[in-house]
Design an enzyme around this catalytic site. Structure first.
Site, mmCIF file in Angstrom:
data_model
loop_
_atom_site.group_PDB
_atom_site.id
_atom_site.type_symbol
_atom_site.label_atom_id
_atom_site.label_comp_id
_atom_site.label_asym_id
_atom_site.label_seq_id
_atom_site.Cartn_x
_atom_site.Cartn_y
_atom_site.Cartn_z
ATOM 1 N N GLU A 247 0.849 -1.188 0.000
ATOM 2 C CA GLU A 247 0.000 0.000 0.000
ATOM 3 C C GLU A 247 0.888 1.242 0.000
ATOM 4 O OE1 GLU A 247 -2.892 0.073 3.109
ATOM 5 O OE2 GLU A 247 -3.559 -1.971 2.725
ATOM 6 N N ASP B 1 -6.324 8.300 9.766
ATOM 7 C CA ASP B 1 -4.944 8.041 10.175
ATOM 8 C C ASP B 1 -4.715 8.396 11.637
ATOM 9 O OD1 ASP B 1 -4.559 7.394 7.559
ATOM 10 O OD2 ASP B 1 -3.509 9.238 7.018
#
Length: 280
Positions: free
Chosen positions: A61, A72
């Site tokens: 990724e 995040d």
């Protein structure tokens, strides 16, 4: 799925399917590390990502830094902020992908937010991603109801659009996501191990196995692989997760490792860490 034209057969997304199939044949789960493009620098991130491929990563990724990264945790936000400060852009992420794909056949998946893609242009983004060696896209803030334009553009360019499913997702919505993924090319479903943001954790959530089994009841008929992410960091985590899921994602632990390592040692340290997690 579309008729078996050469475009579909040779679609970049099929590399993802092949990576899961290869891991399954070897009776193990697919290892999927996450790296932020441009962290700690554009050149170094390219070297680190190639090292991860050499260390045994099955799918990689590539994070696209964004100023408002809702999913995040602090560690990945820190990496994204540094990447942005050093001038990393969507175009720069494309260049990182191009350089990495020139050195490895490991499938690459962009993970980023929808705003920069809209600004870049959905069609143009998917075309450029495909020609720069990318196989799929993960967009954490893209709701299912608004996904059709990107889903179609991704499919037309041979890319998989990968959706996240957290434990709080209702059954009906899981079914809708499974149907949409099955109508595309290749791909997998990213099962979020717990509600919240990314980050390292010492223990896996107690209901994780049960959650994966619940998702599997909707995806089994389509043979969609399930990967688990958020909070995985140790070989034991990987072994546990891949005993009931098809793949495991490691992200924040890698950012921390890079952050704590001398720049001259980062490439070797990442390669060794990936080797320690790999079940090959």
């Amino acid at each position: 799925m579309e008729p078996t034209t050469s475009r579909v057969i040779n679609a970049p997304a099929t590399r993802i399917t092949q990576a899961f199939a290869r891991a399954r044949e070897e009776k193990r789960g697919a290892l999927m590390p996450y790296f932020m493009c441009g962290y700690p620098s554009a050149e170094q991130s390219t070297r680190i990502i190639v090292a991860a491929a050499e260390g045994g990563a099955d799918i990689i990724e590539l994070g696209m830094p964004f100023s408002d990264p809702l999913a995040d945790g602090a560690t990945v936000q820190h990496a994204g902020q540094i990447a942005l400060e050093k001038g990393m852009t969507v175009k720069g992420c494309m260049e990182v992908a191009r350089q990495v794909s020139a050195q490895t056949t490991v499938p690459l998946v962009f993970m980023g937010y929808y705003n920069p893609i809209l600004a870049y242009g959905v069609e143009r983004f998917c075309q450029d991603a495909s020609t720069h060696g990318v196989s799929g896209l993960i967009i954490p803030d893209l709701p299912l109801e608004e996904a059709e334009p990107l889903h179609q553009a991704a499919k037309q360019n041979g890319l998989a659009l990968i959706f996240l499913i957290p434990p709080t997702t209702p059954e009906e919505r899981i079914e809708q996501i499974a149907e949409l993924v099955a109508s595309g090319i290749g791909g997998f479903i990213y099962c979020v191990s717990l509600s919240g943001v990314t980050g390292e954790r010492k223990e896996l959530p107690p209901h994780l196995h049960e959650f994966i089994q619940r998702v599997r009841t909707h995806t089994q008929k389509y043979q969609i692989p399930l990967a688990v992410g958020f909070g995985l960091s140790t070989p034991q985590h990987i072994a546990t997760v891949t005993s009931f899921a098809d793949g495991a994602v490691v992200g924040s632990a890698l950012v921390t490792l890079i952050d704590r390592s001398d720049e001259k040692k980062q490439v070797d340290v990442v390669r060794q860490y990936i080797q320690s997690l790999s079940q090959k």
